[in-house]
Design an enzyme around this catalytic site. Sequence first.
Site, PDB file in Angstrom:
ATOM      1  N   GLN A   1      34.054  -2.390   4.386  1.00 50.27           N
ATOM      2  CA  GLN A   1      33.470  -1.183   3.806  1.00 50.27           C
ATOM      3  C   GLN A   1      32.963  -1.446   2.400  1.00 50.27           C
ATOM      4  O   GLN A   1      33.737  -1.829   1.524  1.00 50.27           O
ATOM      5  CB  GLN A   1      34.521  -0.076   3.793  1.00 50.27           C
ATOM      6  CG  GLN A   1      34.092   1.207   3.107  1.00 50.27           C
ATOM      7  CD  GLN A   1      35.137   2.299   3.246  1.00 50.27           C
ATOM      8  OE1 GLN A   1      35.337   2.838   4.318  1.00 50.27           O
ATOM      9  NE2 GLN A   1      35.812   2.625   2.153  1.00 50.27           N
ATOM     10  N   GLY A   2      31.676  -1.243   2.169  1.00 50.43           N
ATOM     11  CA  GLY A   2      31.074  -1.448   0.856  1.00 50.43           C
ATOM     12  C   GLY A   2      30.815  -0.130   0.151  1.00 50.43           C
ATOM     13  O   GLY A   2      29.665   0.351   0.118  1.00 50.43           O
TER      14      GLY A   2
ATOM     15  N   GLU B   1      38.523   8.679   7.943  1.00 50.95           N
ATOM     16  CA  GLU B   1      39.500   7.712   7.436  1.00 50.95           C
ATOM     17  C   GLU B   1      40.822   8.389   7.142  1.00 50.95           C
ATOM     18  O   GLU B   1      41.893   7.825   7.392  1.00 50.95           O
ATOM     19  CB  GLU B   1      38.959   7.056   6.170  1.00 50.95           C
ATOM     20  CG  GLU B   1      39.907   6.042   5.555  1.00 50.95           C
ATOM     21  CD  GLU B   1      39.343   5.398   4.301  1.00 50.95           C
ATOM     22  OE1 GLU B   1      39.772   4.287   3.976  1.00 50.95           O
ATOM     23  OE2 GLU B   1      38.465   6.002   3.655  1.00 50.95           O
TER      24      GLU B   1
END
Length: 423
Positions: free
Chosen positions: A134-135, A269
């Site tokens: 994840q960026g 998330e």
Amino acid sequence: MDFGFGAAEREFRAGARDWLAAHLVGPYAEAVGVGGPGSEHQGVAARRAWERELGRGGWIGLGWEADAGAYGQQRASLTQQVVWAEEYARVRAPGRVGHIGENLLAPTLIAYGSQEQRDRFLPGIARGEELWCQGYSEPGAGSDLAGVRTTAVRETAAVRETAAVREREGAAGRTGYRVTGQKIWTSLAQDADWCFVLARTEAGSRRHHGLSFLLVRMDQPGRIEVRPIRQMSGTSEFNEVFFDGALAEEVIGGEGNGWTVAMGLLALERGVSTLVQQIGFAAELERVVRDHLRAAGGTAAAADPVLRDRLVRQWAELRTMRWNALRTLGGTADTGAPSVAKLLWGGWHKRLGELAVAVRGAEASAGLRDWAPGAPYEEGLDEAQRLFLFTRADTIYGGSDEIQRNIIAERVLGLPKEPRRFS
């Protein structure tokens, strides 16, 4: 929702137990209890192979909102997903390396991506063959995600510099983006095949405007550099990632809609994966209780009453978090629910780390005092001390406690916004 376990769940549990017993053998058995937060550097090769084994069994993507079996996965109700997570934790199966792809990227593609994008990327995740990172966070944009500075500029395939890239694209003239900037705290970037990146695609845009959600292949020598970040616990599961004109092959949700997609992913998330996380917390708490009883001579009556009270509080709070997670998994209109969940588990896990050292007494505290921060992970620390050091970050990463409280205050309670230092 009714989260009772009926005949269907009992049958599903029996099948999950049988499958795990039959497949968690050989090299996979050697990886039992290996990996997970704080230990992501351990047994990566075996865990990648185990991910593919899970894919062959159809155990990846149980809860995806897609056509049943479309990508080779089994279908499971919410209660059956809970059962699978419980059985997986019960046998201490290897720490998952495909969590980010399965539980974050895949549901986001299903919600915001095109059918072509789903067909392109979901099969590799379902088979356990492609890993994602994840960026999001940057040195100047962590909890304040809208401050990202990484940029992406449109480019057509016709002007890309190598024939190999054009061939891999498979479509002449297809539009892509060149990504330049830096991301930080990128979990598993050293092993990932792909990264989803929040970048600014509109020049001069500010805050949540002009952002796009891009997919970037990590194997781009000279274009992407991954630098491990050595933590005080000695591990390096987090990384800095530098993009220097790296090719982004897809944009999800349309250009300029990155903020909407990114926020949708964060809700996933803190909803879907929170319950699974708590099962791991329960195992950690059990080990701390065992340490306490061992130090007290094996009887609860002889245990220190103050520590015993703290242990009981930890147990009660964990049960509360479990029921809250089950409630939110069933769907909720409460916009503050993800922030509440993060506040609950972040503080709880940090206190558990402190408690793990406290029950070990002066010896554990002295070991921490004498240990050199950043020394190799395997040297000088026991399990309780490693838990203490790692959990110091729990109230910071994934959105700090201060940011979560602001979200609840402003979006749920309707309180005035905090003054901003930027225009």
